[in-house]
Design a protein around this motif. Structure first.
Motif, PDB file in Angstrom:
ATOM      1  N   PRO A 127       0.907  -1.249   0.020  1.00 51.21           N
ATOM      2  CA  PRO A 127       0.092   0.085  -0.036  1.00 51.21           C
ATOM      3  C   PRO A 127       0.965   1.473  -0.093  1.00 51.21           C
ATOM      4  N   ALA A 128       1.959   1.366   0.566  1.00 52.83           N
ATOM      5  CA  ALA A 128       2.804   2.348   0.920  1.00 52.83           C
ATOM      6  C   ALA A 128       3.489   2.820  -0.387  1.00 52.83           C
ATOM      7  N   LEU A 129       3.564   1.864  -1.536  1.00 57.45           N
ATOM      8  CA  LEU A 129       4.295   2.283  -2.605  1.00 57.45           C
ATOM      9  C   LEU A 129       3.182   2.320  -3.811  1.00 57.45           C
ATOM     10  N   GLU A 155      -5.389   2.484  -8.784  1.00 54.54           N
ATOM     11  CA  GLU A 155      -6.591   1.463  -8.615  1.00 54.54           C
ATOM     12  C   GLU A 155      -6.045   0.159  -9.486  1.00 54.54           C
ATOM     13  N   VAL A 156      -5.279   0.129 -10.307  1.00 53.79           N
ATOM     14  CA  VAL A 156      -4.565  -0.888 -10.955  1.00 53.79           C
ATOM     15  C   VAL A 156      -3.739  -1.781 -10.486  1.00 53.79           C
ATOM     16  N   VAL A 157      -2.896  -1.090  -9.468  1.00 55.87           N
ATOM     17  CA  VAL A 157      -1.858  -1.810  -8.901  1.00 55.87           C
ATOM     18  C   VAL A 157      -2.211  -2.209  -7.374  1.00 55.87           C
ATOM     19  N   GLU A 158      -3.084  -1.293  -6.770  1.00 58.46           N
ATOM     20  CA  GLU A 158      -3.420  -1.626  -5.463  1.00 58.46           C
ATOM     21  C   GLU A 158      -3.923  -3.079  -5.248  1.00 58.46           C
ATOM     22  N   GLY A 159      -3.263  -3.667  -4.101  1.00 60.27           N
ATOM     23  CA  GLY A 159      -3.498  -5.225  -3.903  1.00 60.27           C
ATOM     24  C   GLY A 159      -2.858  -6.003  -4.722  1.00 60.27           C
TER      25      GLY A 159
END
Length: 197
Positions: free
Chosen positions: A113-115, A124-128
């Motif tokens: 999350p911090a990155l 929203e594409v890379v989160e999680g």
């Protein structure tokens, strides 16, 4: 405390710099009695070619087979682009994979999350993001025969790279991938590496 034998193969490029930091960590673990490692070093890739005119020696292979683990840096660089194919830096890596039976490469891709904001992709594409790429390393085009380059004249060449898989090779890499999927979200996707295929 058990003693673990490690073979350090720094290789080329950034490999020696990274391996120096690995060695610092190993020394710290040993000094704190957290674990006990004995290390040996060997040459692989361009460094081995420069010293011995081969990408890995039989002696280094014997050390790798006797070690509990091999810590590998990197191989290759423009300096060795014109040397014969069978002794190029990458040939040392392929020999290690083949003779040690290292058929499964695990490449995790996680976005913490911090990155998420640091990514070139939208948050929203890379989160999680949390995927594991399982790549087969010893079958197919890596060791398929025939493998030839024929000079056709007039500046033309013909290359043949054969992709061959035996049933056991497909089963073992699939088993690794399915076992990992069961420990994660039970999802598995099969893909080809497009720039190779």
């Amino acid at each position: 405390m058990a003693v673990h034998k490690l073979l350090l193969l720094p290789g080329d490029g950034i490999g020696p710099e990274v391996m120096a930091e690995v060695k610092r960590l190993i020394d710290w673990l040993n000094a704190g009695a957290i674990a006990h490692f004995e290390t040996e070093r060997g040459l692989v890739g361009g460094a081995a070619y420069d010293a011995h005119k081969t990408s890995i020696t039989g002696d280094t292979m014997a050390k790798a087979q006797a070690a509990d683990a091999v810590i590998f840096g990197a191989v290759g660089g423009p300096k060795w682009d014109s040397i014969p194919y069978d002794v190029r830096p990458e040939a040392g890596l392929l020999r290690l994979r083949k003779e040690l039976g290292l058929f499964a490469n695990l490449r995790p891709a996680v976005c913490y999350p911090a990155l998420a904001e640091a990514s070139s992709l939208k948050r929203e594409v890379v989160e999680g993001l949390d995927i594991m790429i399982v790549r087969e390393l010893t079958g197919g085009v890596y060791f398929g025969e025939p493998k030839t380059i024929t000079d056709l004249g007039n500046g033309q060449k013909r290359a043949i790279d054969t992709q061959v898989y035996d049933t056991y090779e497909i089963e073992r890499i699939a088993r690794v991938a399915f076992d990992l999927a069961r420990k994660r979200r039970n999802k598995l996707t099969s893909m080809e590496k497009r720039n190779v295929m």
